[in-house]
Enzyme design. Structure first.
Site, short mmCIF file in Angstrom:
data_model
loop_
_atom_site.label_atom_id
_atom_site.label_comp_id
_atom_site.label_asym_id
_atom_site.label_seq_id
_atom_site.Cartn_x
_atom_site.Cartn_y
_atom_site.Cartn_z
CG ASP A 1 -2.15 0.78 1.07
OD1 ASP A 1 -2.38 1.29 -0.04
OD2 ASP A 1 -2.90 0.92 2.05
N GLY B 1 0.39 5.39 -4.50
CA GLY B 1 -0.16 6.68 -4.94
C GLY B 1 0.39 7.82 -4.09
NE ARG C 1 -3.78 6.84 -7.71
CZ ARG C 1 -3.74 6.45 -6.45
NH1 ARG C 1 -3.52 7.32 -5.49
NH2 ARG C 1 -3.92 5.18 -6.14
CB SER D 1 -8.45 -5.88 -4.09
OG SER D 1 -9.07 -4.64 -4.35
CD GLU E 1 -13.14 -5.52 -2.77
OE1 GLU E 1 -11.95 -5.86 -2.63
OE2 GLU E 1 -14.08 -6.35 -2.77
CG ASN E 2 -7.40 -2.52 -6.21
OD1 ASN E 2 -6.47 -3.28 -6.00
ND2 ASN E 2 -7.75 -1.60 -5.31
CD1 TRP E 3 -12.46 -5.55 -10.47
CD2 TRP E 3 -11.53 -4.86 -12.39
NE1 TRP E 3 -11.82 -6.62 -11.05
CE2 TRP E 3 -11.24 -6.23 -12.23
CE3 TRP E 3 -11.03 -4.20 -13.52
CZ2 TRP E 3 -10.49 -6.97 -13.15
CZ3 TRP E 3 -10.29 -4.94 -14.45
CH2 TRP E 3 -10.03 -6.30 -14.26
NE ARG F 1 -8.51 -0.18 5.07
CZ ARG F 1 -8.17 1.08 5.33
NH1 ARG F 1 -8.29 1.56 6.55
NH2 ARG F 1 -7.72 1.87 4.38
CG LEU F 2 -6.81 -8.95 7.61
CD1 LEU F 2 -7.59 -10.21 7.98
CD2 LEU F 2 -5.40 -9.35 7.18
CD GLU G 1 2.15 -13.34 15.35
OE1 GLU G 1 2.11 -12.15 15.71
OE2 GLU G 1 1.69 -14.28 16.03
C1 FPP Z 1 -1.77 0.13 -3.55
O1 FPP Z 1 -1.28 1.45 -3.51
C2 FPP Z 1 -1.16 -0.58 -4.67
C3 FPP Z 1 -1.83 -1.22 -5.69
C4 FPP Z 1 -3.28 -1.30 -5.79
C5 FPP Z 1 -1.09 -1.86 -6.80
C6 FPP Z 1 0.00 -2.75 -6.34
C7 FPP Z 1 0.71 -3.28 -7.50
C8 FPP Z 1 2.04 -3.30 -7.65
C9 FPP Z 1 3.01 -2.78 -6.67
C10 FPP Z 1 2.62 -3.92 -8.86
C11 FPP Z 1 2.80 -5.41 -8.68
C12 FPP Z 1 3.41 -5.99 -9.88
C13 FPP Z 1 3.35 -7.27 -10.28
C14 FPP Z 1 4.02 -7.70 -11.50
C15 FPP Z 1 2.60 -8.27 -9.55
P1 FPP Z 1 -2.33 2.64 -3.68
O2 FPP Z 1 -2.44 2.97 -5.12
O3 FPP Z 1 -3.60 2.25 -3.02
O4 FPP Z 1 -1.61 3.78 -2.91
P2 FPP Z 1 -2.35 4.95 -2.09
O5 FPP Z 1 -3.07 4.27 -0.96
O6 FPP Z 1 -1.20 5.77 -1.62
O7 FPP Z 1 -3.25 5.67 -3.03
#
Ligand code: FPP
Length: 249
Positions: free
Chosen positions: A29, A32, A42, A74, A76-78, A203-204, A216
């Site tokens: 996390d 962004g 981002r 996830s 939900e990320n859509w 959170r999970l 853990e």
């Molecule tokens: C959460 O940060 C991050 C994601 C939803 C994307 C995670 C994906 C990667 C790091 C790439 C993985 C790559 C491969 C090949 C598997 P956020 O965008 O929610 O950050 P924010 O909370 O600061 O907005």
């Protein structure tokens, strides 16, 4: 334990090899926020996030950790802006294509869990190819949760089991934890011992709900693109101080 012994030379001396987690999971996390702090769009945070994940995978392998699971996208990320979703999908595809050769050479077994049928076709093809080409690799099992949701995973397991009961293949009282687990996306993968979440959220977020029953949790304020070996070392030191009782005394 053989791999852990082989890699002892790389392990920082203050970490006890016998108390290392066998399986580490990460919620990556803060991409962004990292980008915003640097005055970047981002998507640059996600790009740097891939580098951080690559470094962590290599570090786990060097230190003898047998499994790493990363929450990449996830269910939900859509809901994110369309350009960001499209960027993430093409980032996954590109990263897979670029990294596959190295993963093969480094004996990494890659697998994807989640509702993969809903992903773009080109990404699905890259996923199948990478899973197929690394299926016999044994240094570390690297699982990428993509279009993954813990509740959805549990529901699809329930449906599959209900169908078997309806067909007379299973009796209701034969449904044990082992049978249930064998219907999850993560069948065959041991439960995580340690879940690391970056950027301070506690959170999970629908990640590995069943599998984290006794895992853990370690939270750090560090944003994912800044999560490096030193941070991972700190997380492992904290983990080694924990007293895991699994419900006992
Ligand atoms: C959460 O940060 C991050 C994601 C939803 C994307 C995670 C994906 C990667 C790091 C790439 C993985 C790559 C491969 C090949 C598997 P956020 O965008 O929610 O950050 P924010 O909370 O600061 O907005």
């Amino acid at each position: 334990m053989t791999t852990q012994q082989t890699n002892l030379q790389y392990l920082p001396s203050d970490l006890k090899p016998e108390l290392l987690p066998q399986h580490v999971a990460v919620i990556m996390d803060g991409n962004g926020r990292w980008a915003k702090r640097q005055g970047l769009p981002r998507i640059m945070g996600h790009k740097r996030g891939v580098d951080a994940l690559k470094d962590l995978l290599r570090c786990c392998r060097d230190w003898g950790i047998k499994a790493l699971t990363a929450y990449a996208f996830s269910t939900e990320n859509w809901k994110r802006p369309q350009e960001e979703v499209e960027f993430l999908m093409s980032l996954f595809q590109r990263a897979l294509r670029q990294e596959l050769k190295e993963m093969v050479e480094e004996n990494v077994q890659i697998q994807f869990v989640g509702n993969l049928q809903a992903l773009p076709k080109a990404l699905q093809e890259e996923i199948s190819r990478s899973m197929d080409e690394t299926k016999n690799n044994r240094s570390i099992k690297f699982t990428v949760a993509t279009n993954y949701g813990g509740r959805q995973e549990i529901l699809q397991a329930c449906r599959a089991i209900a169908q078997k009961v309806q067909q007379g293949i299973l009796k209701p009282d034969e449904i044990s934890e082992q049978i249930f687990e064998s219907h999850l996306y993560t069948a065959g993968i041991t439960d995580p011992d340690l879940l690391i979440r970056t950027s301070g959220e506690m959170r999970l977020s629908n990640f590995l709900l069943w599998q984290m029953a006794y895992g853990e949790i370690y939270i750090t304020d560090t944003l994912w693109p800044d999560f490096d070996r030193a941070e991972f070392h700190r997380a492992l030191c904290a983990y080694q101080q924990r007293n895991r009782r699994f419900g006992g005394v």
